[in-house]
Design a protein around this motif. Structure first.
Motif, PDB file in Angstrom:
ATOM      1  N   LEU A   1      48.761  39.031  28.167  1.00  0.00           N
ATOM      2  CA  LEU A   1      47.327  38.801  28.054  1.00  0.00           C
ATOM      3  C   LEU A   1      46.728  39.738  27.016  1.00  0.00           C
ATOM      4  N   THR A   2      45.593  39.351  26.472  1.00  0.00           N
ATOM      5  CA  THR A   2      44.895  40.197  25.508  1.00  0.00           C
ATOM      6  C   THR A   2      43.832  41.068  26.177  1.00  0.00           C
ATOM      7  N   PHE A   3      43.465  40.724  27.419  1.00  0.00           N
ATOM      8  CA  PHE A   3      42.487  41.534  28.146  1.00  0.00           C
ATOM      9  C   PHE A   3      42.612  41.257  29.639  1.00  0.00           C
ATOM     10  N   LEU A   4      42.010  42.148  30.424  1.00  0.00           N
ATOM     11  CA  LEU A   4      41.902  41.970  31.867  1.00  0.00           C
ATOM     12  C   LEU A   4      40.454  42.172  32.277  1.00  0.00           C
TER      13      LEU A   4
ATOM     14  N   SER B   1      42.945  31.330  43.785  1.00  0.00           N
ATOM     15  CA  SER B   1      44.401  31.473  43.771  1.00  0.00           C
ATOM     16  C   SER B   1      44.949  31.872  42.405  1.00  0.00           C
ATOM     17  N   ALA B   2      44.102  31.892  41.379  1.00  0.00           N
ATOM     18  CA  ALA B   2      44.586  32.141  40.022  1.00  0.00           C
ATOM     19  C   ALA B   2      44.045  33.413  39.394  1.00  0.00           C
ATOM     20  N   ALA B   3      43.051  34.027  40.036  1.00  0.00           N
ATOM     21  CA  ALA B   3      42.368  35.161  39.407  1.00  0.00           C
ATOM     22  C   ALA B   3      43.233  36.405  39.307  1.00  0.00           C
ATOM     23  N   GLY B   4      44.230  36.528  40.201  1.00  0.00           N
ATOM     24  CA  GLY B   4      45.026  37.746  40.226  1.00  0.00           C
ATOM     25  C   GLY B   4      45.670  38.080  38.903  1.00  0.00           C
ATOM     26  N   ARG B   5      46.075  37.065  38.153  1.00  0.00           N
ATOM     27  CA  ARG B   5      46.752  37.306  36.868  1.00  0.00           C
ATOM     28  C   ARG B   5      45.808  37.911  35.848  1.00  0.00           C
ATOM     29  N   HIS B   6      44.526  37.581  35.929  1.00  0.00           N
ATOM     30  CA  HIS B   6      43.569  37.975  34.899  1.00  0.00           C
ATOM     31  C   HIS B   6      42.678  39.140  35.302  1.00  0.00           C
ATOM     32  N   THR B   7      42.850  39.664  36.510  1.00  0.00           N
ATOM     33  CA  THR B   7      41.972  40.732  36.974  1.00  0.00           C
ATOM     34  C   THR B   7      42.781  41.950  37.407  1.00  0.00           C
ATOM     35  N   VAL B   8      42.112  43.092  37.390  1.00  0.00           N
ATOM     36  CA  VAL B   8      42.725  44.344  37.847  1.00  0.00           C
ATOM     37  C   VAL B   8      41.631  45.159  38.532  1.00  0.00           C
ATOM     38  N   ARG B   9      41.989  45.846  39.589  1.00  0.00           N
ATOM     39  CA  ARG B   9      41.025  46.684  40.301  1.00  0.00           C
ATOM     40  C   ARG B   9      40.619  47.881  39.441  1.00  0.00           C
TER      41      ARG B   9
ATOM     42  N   GLU C   1      42.023  56.287  36.266  1.00  0.00           N
ATOM     43  CA  GLU C   1      41.600  54.930  36.611  1.00  0.00           C
ATOM     44  C   GLU C   1      41.271  54.133  35.365  1.00  0.00           C
ATOM     45  N   VAL C   2      41.638  52.867  35.371  1.00  0.00           N
ATOM     46  CA  VAL C   2      41.425  52.016  34.205  1.00  0.00           C
ATOM     47  C   VAL C   2      39.938  51.823  33.920  1.00  0.00           C
ATOM     48  N   GLN C   3      39.099  51.951  34.928  1.00  0.00           N
ATOM     49  CA  GLN C   3      37.667  51.768  34.700  1.00  0.00           C
ATOM     50  C   GLN C   3      37.078  52.855  33.802  1.00  0.00           C
ATOM     51  N   THR C   4      37.822  53.946  33.602  1.00  0.00           N
ATOM     52  CA  THR C   4      37.326  55.003  32.716  1.00  0.00           C
ATOM     53  C   THR C   4      37.437  54.621  31.247  1.00  0.00           C
ATOM     54  N   ILE C   5      38.263  53.642  30.904  1.00  0.00           N
ATOM     55  CA  ILE C   5      38.397  53.247  29.493  1.00  0.00           C
ATOM     56  C   ILE C   5      37.898  51.830  29.226  1.00  0.00           C
ATOM     57  N   MET C   6      37.404  51.155  30.262  1.00  0.00           N
ATOM     58  CA  MET C   6      36.966  49.767  30.100  1.00  0.00           C
ATOM     59  C   MET C   6      35.619  49.694  29.385  1.00  0.00           C
ATOM     60  N   THR C   7      35.301  48.502  28.898  1.00  0.00           N
ATOM     61  CA  THR C   7      33.955  48.202  28.428  1.00  0.00           C
ATOM     62  C   THR C   7      33.147  47.777  29.646  1.00  0.00           C
ATOM     63  N   PRO C   8      32.025  48.447  29.969  1.00  0.00           N
ATOM     64  CA  PRO C   8      31.270  48.095  31.182  1.00  0.00           C
ATOM     65  C   PRO C   8      30.658  46.701  31.077  1.00  0.00           C
ATOM     66  N   LEU C   9      30.399  46.089  32.236  1.00  0.00           N
ATOM     67  CA  LEU C   9      29.890  44.719  32.275  1.00  0.00           C
ATOM     68  C   LEU C   9      28.631  44.550  31.432  1.00  0.00           C
TER      69      LEU C   9
ATOM     70  N   VAL D   1      32.496  41.991  39.210  1.00  0.00           N
ATOM     71  CA  VAL D   1      33.067  42.378  37.918  1.00  0.00           C
ATOM     72  C   VAL D   1      32.453  43.697  37.479  1.00  0.00           C
ATOM     73  N   LEU D   2      33.306  44.644  37.147  1.00  0.00           N
ATOM     74  CA  LEU D   2      32.843  45.943  36.659  1.00  0.00           C
ATOM     75  C   LEU D   2      32.836  46.012  35.137  1.00  0.00           C
ATOM     76  N   GLY D   3      33.777  45.308  34.509  1.00  0.00           N
ATOM     77  CA  GLY D   3      33.874  45.374  33.055  1.00  0.00           C
ATOM     78  C   GLY D   3      35.113  44.658  32.562  1.00  0.00           C
ATOM     79  N   LEU D   4      35.567  45.044  31.382  1.00  0.00           N
ATOM     80  CA  LEU D   4      36.709  44.400  30.735  1.00  0.00           C
ATOM     81  C   LEU D   4      37.514  45.456  29.991  1.00  0.00           C
ATOM     82  N   VAL D   5      38.831  45.331  30.039  1.00  0.00           N
ATOM     83  CA  VAL D   5      39.705  46.215  29.271  1.00  0.00           C
ATOM     84  C   VAL D   5      40.625  45.348  28.425  1.00  0.00           C
ATOM     85  N   ASN D   6      40.769  45.680  27.154  1.00  0.00           N
ATOM     86  CA  ASN D   6      41.581  44.858  26.255  1.00  0.00           C
ATOM     87  C   ASN D   6      42.606  45.703  25.504  1.00  0.00           C
ATOM     88  N   GLU D   7      43.376  45.020  24.652  1.00  0.00           N
ATOM     89  CA  GLU D   7      44.427  45.711  23.903  1.00  0.00           C
ATOM     90  C   GLU D   7      43.858  46.825  23.036  1.00  0.00           C
ATOM     91  N   ARG D   8      42.677  46.604  22.490  1.00  0.00           N
ATOM     92  CA  ARG D   8      42.044  47.622  21.652  1.00  0.00           C
ATOM     93  C   ARG D   8      41.728  48.882  22.459  1.00  0.00           C
TER      94      ARG D   8
END
Length: 358
Positions: free
Chosen positions: A234-237, A209-217, A293-301, A259-266
């Motif tokens: 947030l500082t990252f998703l 019930s809480a993951a939605g705030r911290h995750t993005v497709r 798509e945001v996955q193009t700029i994320m850090t992979p898992l 989980v595919l990866g992480l995207v942050n402010e940097r």
């Protein structure tokens, strides 16, 4: 080691701090960390990115005027169209004073701040480095690892270790990551139905019930992710796969999205700075951000620093120190189990220092 007095003031320990000494002992403190209020937003963003800084101190003739953080820039980026409309020009050319955190609102230490007060500041607003202000002038920059090392009775007049102080790790002796997550959410995982699998399911039920705030497709747009991070402060998703989880599915770790990866402010800052010449728009979240798509700029898992539920807290603490992190994802396999913050780890030390201070 002998415990360090909690009420010692920052000004008394500045000469012994080691991690940033090469920067602070030179004449480049102002040059590296400061920009005048007249600096353009674009130039300030370039400096943040090129110098790999998380903030800049904004100055004027009478001293510190405020601070520009990566979060300030992200908030500005998602509202660039409004800025452009109000300014009638490229918003990147506007002065940084338009979007900075003001002096009254910025987080910093004073030379009169005590060690315990500094650690409490870090606990409430997690930073890796903090500016030290004296008579409204930038006096120094403190690495929070030095403060923690001092609070544990360690030495900072020698080259810093990559690991956390023994005293901090001993506080969590025998505990695992799921114990910290459980305490964080006021769940008594250690006294649940027993067994690690049951503990994982208990935690997963809460996270469902809480993951939605911290995750993005992963297929969400860069613009969507940037707006979500700005809105939620947030500082990252955590970037997850695009498959929908059936509503009838049991809230277990295996049922959670991959989980595919992480995207942050940097990542957003890098995207904005490197893409600024690729569009005739403001160079912020221009048209490509809505279609990319945001996955193009994320850090992979595979490159994301993380721990698992069963990892010892001692390992988590060492990871925080070695990588100088503020948050640490807890991932089992490719499933998100939770997020640890430095605040969670520091709480026992700060409580002990407050008792000492009294």
């Amino acid at each position: 080691p002998k415990p360090f007095p909690a009420m010692v003031k920052i000004v008394e320990i500045l000469p012994s701090l080691h991690r940033l000494r090469p920067v602070l002992s030179s004449s480049h403190l102002q040059q590296r960390y400061c920009v005048p209020t007249s600096t353009s937003i674009g130039a300030a963003a370039d400096k943040l990115y090129e110098q790999r800084l998380t903030f800049l101190v904004v100055t004027r003739d009478d001293g510190v005027a405020g601070m520009l953080t990566e979060r300030d820039y992200l908030r500005f980026a998602v509202h660039a169209d409004a800025y452009a409309f109000l300014a009638g020009s490229d918003p990147r050319e506007q002065p940084v004073s338009k979007i900075m955190t003001t002096r009254a609102e910025m987080t910093n230490l004073e030379t009169s701040t005590t060690v315990v007060q500094a650690l409490k500041t870090i606990q409430h607003k997690i930073w890796r480095h903090l500016p030290v202000i004296e008579q409204n002038r930038l006096r120094s920059i403190v690495d929070i690892r030095d403060l923690i090392l001092l609070a544990d009775g360690g030495r900072t007049d020698v080259p810093p270790t990559r690991n956390a102080p023994d005293a901090l790790r001993s506080v969590w002796h025998g505990k695992k990551a799921y114990d910290v997550l459980g305490a964080k959410r006021q769940l008594s995982l250690a006294s649940s139905l027993g067994g690690e699998q049951e503990q994982k399911r208990t935690l997963a039920s809460y996270l469902a019930s809480a993951a939605g705030r911290h995750t993005v497709r992963g297929r969400a747009s860069i613009e969507h992710a940037a707006r979500q991070m700005s809105r939620e402060r947030l500082t990252f998703l955590i970037v997850i796969d695009g498959k929908e989880v059936p509503s009838s599915a049991a809230p277990t770790a295996d049922a959670s999205p991959l989980v595919l990866g992480l995207v942050n402010e940097r990542d957003f800052l890098r995207y904005s700075v490197t893409q600024k010449d690729a569009s005739t728009a403001s160079g912020m979240l221009h048209s490509s951000a809505a279609a990319t798509e945001v996955q193009t700029i994320m850090t992979p898992l595979s490159e994301v620093v993380h721990v698992s539920l069963a990892d010892s807290v001692s390992k988590c603490v060492d990871t925080f120190f070695e990588r100088n992190l503020r948050h640490l994802p807890v991932i089992d396999g490719a499933h998100l189990s939770g997020i640890l913050s430095l605040r969670d780890i520091l709480r026992p030390i700060i409580d002990a220092l407050e008792e000492e201070g009294h």
